[in-house]
Enzyme design. Structure first.
Site: not given
Length: 189
Positions: A74, A77
């Protein structure tokens, strides 16, 4: 006979030159390989996850909790990893920082319970372990900090239910619009 004496010396010279070139190529290859092995944000996520408070501990130690659903692939993230590390250093004694990797099927009950459909997905838990707010996607450092301070003070979170840039996710671990979770929602042609 003098040609025979010159020939071996030329051969020795070529062997030395070729050996030096081979040595330089090996040294350059090793340097390049080691240079590419520098830690990445993804490794930083792994490190943070390893040092995170286990969920069972967080639910029972009487401290408020910031629970993050994340994945190493991600990009959102990864982009937030540095800010979260700094916030953990500043607030770690007052708040549990829990990280749950959505790629680990162990966390499927929590993924379903908190309706995780994009990451990063943050759930704020009060001292009793009850969810009081959620935010989805990239959040600025200042927003996370304000929410953490409110969480510690047992006050309403000023940015509860905020939404930022996310990576799509569903409980099967696949992006709804693609079979590759690393596509971040891009259409496959």
């Amino acid at each position: 006979m003098s040609d025979n004496l010159t020939q071996p010396q030329g051969t020795v010279g070529k062997r030395i030159r070729n050996s030096l070139i081979a040595f330089a190529a090996i040294a350059l290859s090793v340097s390049l390989f080691l240079g590419l092995q520098t830690p990445t944000e993804s490794a930083s996520l792994d490190g943070q996850a390893e040092s995170a408070v286990p969920l069972e501990v967080a639910l029972n130690n009487g401290k408020p909790t910031l629970m993050e659903f994340y994945a190493n692939w991600c990009t959102s993230c990864q982009a937030m990893a540095k800010d979260l590390q700094e916030l953990k250093q500043d607030y770690g004694s007052d708040v549990n920082f829990v990280m749950l990797n959505v790629d680990n099927s162990k966390w499927l009950p929590e993924i379903l319970r908190y309706r995780v459909d994009g990451i990063p997905h943050f759930v704020y838990l009060n001292r009793q372990g009850d969810a009081i707010a959620q935010t989805l996607g990239e959040q600025p450092h200042s927003v996370l900090q304000a929410d953490l301070e409110a969480l510690i003070a047992n006050a309403p979170l000023p940015y509860a239910n905020a939404t930022g840039k996310t990576s799509e996710f569903n409980a099967q671990g696949q992006s709804p619009s693609s079979s590759d979770p690393r596509s971040h929602g891009a259409q496959v042609q």
